[in-house]
Structure formats: structure tokens, C-alpha cells
Design an enzyme around this catalytic site. Structure first.
Site, PDB file in Angstrom:
ATOM      1  CG  ASN A 139      -1.761   1.246   1.303  1.00 21.45           C
ATOM      2  OD1 ASN A 139      -1.791   2.045   0.367  1.00 21.45           O
ATOM      3  ND2 ASN A 139      -2.456   1.424   2.423  1.00 21.45           N
ATOM      4  CE  LYS A 171      -0.281   3.360   4.776  1.00 21.26           C
ATOM      5  NZ  LYS A 171      -0.311   3.535   6.214  1.00 21.26           N
ATOM      6  CG  HIS A 193      -6.034   2.143   5.128  1.00 20.03           C
ATOM      7  ND1 HIS A 193      -5.617   3.102   6.012  1.00 20.03           N
ATOM      8  CD2 HIS A 193      -4.994   1.279   4.980  1.00 20.03           C
ATOM      9  CE1 HIS A 193      -4.369   2.823   6.390  1.00 20.03           C
ATOM     10  NE2 HIS A 193      -3.969   1.728   5.781  1.00 20.03           N
ATOM     11  CD  GLU A 238      -3.157   5.779   6.524  1.00 23.28           C
ATOM     12  OE1 GLU A 238      -3.141   5.783   5.275  1.00 23.28           O
ATOM     13  OE2 GLU A 238      -2.232   5.307   7.211  1.00 23.28           O
ATOM     14  CD  GLU A 243      -3.628  -2.011   7.334  1.00 23.79           C
ATOM     15  OE1 GLU A 243      -2.517  -2.269   6.858  1.00 23.79           O
ATOM     16  OE2 GLU A 243      -4.244  -0.967   7.079  1.00 23.79           O
ATOM     17  N   GLY A 257       2.413   2.763  10.748  1.00 24.14           N
ATOM     18  CA  GLY A 257       3.391   3.828  10.577  1.00 24.14           C
ATOM     19  C   GLY A 257       4.122   4.216  11.847  1.00 24.14           C
ATOM     20  CB  SER A 280       5.095  -1.371  12.163  1.00 23.06           C
ATOM     21  OG  SER A 280       4.681  -0.029  12.398  1.00 23.06           O
TER      22      SER A 280
HETATM   23  P1  13P Z   1       2.887   0.718   7.742  1.00 22.96           P
HETATM   24  O1  13P Z   1       3.403  -0.578   7.172  1.00 22.96           O
HETATM   25  O2  13P Z   1       3.627   1.919   7.247  1.00 22.96           O
HETATM   26  O3  13P Z   1       2.752   0.659   9.223  1.00 22.96           O
HETATM   27  O4  13P Z   1       1.385   0.901   7.150  1.00 22.96           O
HETATM   28  C1  13P Z   1       0.495  -0.129   7.288  1.00 22.96           C
HETATM   29  C2  13P Z   1      -0.705   0.178   6.470  1.00 22.96           C
HETATM   30  O5  13P Z   1      -1.481   1.055   6.788  1.00 22.96           O
HETATM   31  C3  13P Z   1      -0.913  -0.605   5.251  1.00 22.96           C
HETATM   32  O6  13P Z   1      -2.179  -0.415   4.717  1.00 22.96           O
END
Ligand code: 13P
Length: 254
Positions: free
Chosen positions: A10, A12, A97, A99, A169, A175, A214
Site C-alpha cells: 500500500n 498510500k 483503511h 486512514e 490493521e 506507521g 509496521s
Molecule cells: P505501515 O506498514 O507503514 O505501518 O502501514 C500499514 C498500512 O497502513 C498498510 O495499509
């Protein structure tokens, strides 16, 4: 893992024509040949999907979007429909997601509508669920993730998730560099599979449940060794091709 492993990048809101081309150049030799024991997908910002569809066409890797509209067609300025994703050759789409839920007001209802439309249009949904730190500390993790899942199951059944995947997640692990421990993640994955099995036990056994938050090559093997962790949704560590490929190799090794 008894199901075929699935590792999904992903990106993002990262990337550019040039950076993506460099990523593809670095990853293609591996993606063309090696990843036979593991499904791989790359989810990019929508404007770059044609670049990835073209760039990955000679590989087995799939291409995914990171969102689609909850509406099918019409006067929805700025939206991109599931049918449009299918039209340009996009294989899958990440939906719900955290976010998008927290920053863009997506609700269980809107996510469920998106999952249904994606599936109807032949775009495999990857449904994300996860609890915040506050919810975890209040002991509400299982309640939160199973109710996020139930909203989708009630609206469109289990088959979209058999075709696509479910991703756990934990918001506090995204992150932050703080992954859930393999045991804690497994406990949530097992509870999610139980919730799926209450709808259809045979189908539930086929749903891939990915862990996200992560994930790196260092912690991937222990996560992938858990019974109900069938792969990963990778954010930060997917931005460098070599880091992402290293995680794919961990999935292949199991
Ligand atoms: P990270 O791997 O940067 O923690 O992000 C995870 C994520 O949100 C994948 O969709």
C-alpha cells in the site's frame, strides 16, 4: 499457513511517474519469476494505476487501488467508480483503511457499499478493520473489529472476502514502528475467522486474513508463522522495492 500467502503493497499517497518507474525496474526481475508461492499486489494512487497495469503486465503481480466510490455512476465529482477500476485493468482495491475511516469520514455503511460494488465489478476488495489504541486499552479490540466486519458481511456476505482478502490493521501499529506481537495479532485473526465461520465455515477457511502495521522483513517471519496470518498489507516498507521483495520472500519461505 494453509492458504496461499498474499503480500500487498500500500503505497498510500506516495510516488511519482519517475519513482514508480524506478520501483518497477528494481522489482520486475523478482516479480516476473520468483513469486510463485505467494500472491503479490501493489496498490498505488489512482492516477498511477495505468502505469502499474502496464508495468506489471509481464509479471504475476496484481494491481490495486486504495479506494473507490460507494456510488456506481453519475454526478459525483471527483469520485472513481469500481467499474472504472475494472475498466483500466485494476485487479483489486483496498477498502475501509483506517486512514479513510478517520481522516475522510468513511463509515461501516459506506465501506460495505464499496465492497459490494467492487465485487460486483470484478475488482477484489481488501477490507481493512482495526482498533485504535484507546479501544485496545479499553479491552474493546474484538468488539470493534468484529462489528466492522459484520457491517460488510450483513450487506454483501462472505464471498467478496473469499475473492479478495480481509486485513487486520491495528491503528496504533500503522506507521509507528510498533507492530502487534505475533500472538496478539493471531488472537485477533482467529476471532475474525470465527466471525466469518459463523456465516459460512467452509468459506471462512478460504479467506486470507492479512496483517498490517509496521511489517518489515525483520518481523514478517514470526507473523507469517501464525495459523491465521496469511500475509501482509505493507505501508512504509513497500516504498522501497527491495524492502518489499524481502517481505515477499518471507511469505514464500513458509
Ligand atoms: P505501515 O506498514 O507503514 O505501518 O502501514 C500499514 C498500512 O497502513 C498498510 O495499509
Amino acid at each position: 499457513m494453509s492458504r496461499r500467502a498474499f503480500v500487498v503493497a500500500n503505497w498510500k499517497m506516495n510516488g511519482s511517474y519517475r519513482a514508480n518507474a524506478e520501483w518497477l525496474e528494481a522489482a520486475l526481475p523478482s516479480l516476473r519469476g520468483a513469486h510463485t508461492a505467494c500472491d503479490v499486489a501493489v496498490c498505488a494512487p489512482s492516477v498511477y494505476l495505468p502505469q502499474l497495469v502496464q508495468g506489471l503486465s509481464q509479471s504475476a503481480a496484481m494491481v490495486g487501488a486504495q479506494n473507490c466510490s460507494e456510488f456506481a455512476v453519475g454526478a459525483y465529482t471527483g469520485e472513481i467508480s469500481a467499474a472504472m477500476l475494472a475498466d483500466i485493468g485494476c485487479d483489486l482495491v483496498i477498502l475501509g483503511h483506517s486512514e479513510r475511516r478517520t481522516l475522510f469520514g468513511e463509515t461501516d455503511v459506506s465501506v460495505a457499499k464499496k465492497v459490494a460494488l467492487a465485487f460486483e465489478n470484478g475488482v477484489m476488495p481488501i477490507l481493512c478493520v482495526g482498533e485504535t489504541l484507546e479501544e485496545r486499552e479499553a479491552g474493546k479490540t474484538l468488539e470493534v473489529v468484529t462489528s466492522q466486519l459484520k457491517a460488510v458481511l450483513d450487506h454483501c456476505g462472505i464471498m467478496p472476502l473469499v475473492a479478495g482478502a480481509l486485513a487486520y490493521e491495528p491503528v496504533w501499529a500503522i506507521g509507528t514502528g510498533k507492530s502487534a506481537s505475533p500472538e496478539d495479532a493471531q488472537a485477533v485473526h482467529a476471532a475474525l475467522r470465527d466471525a466469518l465461520a459463523r456465516v459460512d465455515a467452509e468459506a471462512a477457511a478460504r479467506v486470507r486474513i492479512l496483517y498490517g502495521g509496521s511489517v518489515k522483513a525483520g518481523n514478517a517471519p514470526a507473523l507469517f508463522a501464525q495459523n491465521d496470518i496469511d500475509g501482509a498489507l505493507v505501508g512504509g516498507a513497500s516504498l522501497k522495492a527491495q524492502d518489499f521483495l524481502a517481505i515477499c520472500r518471507c511469505a514464500e519461505a513458509l
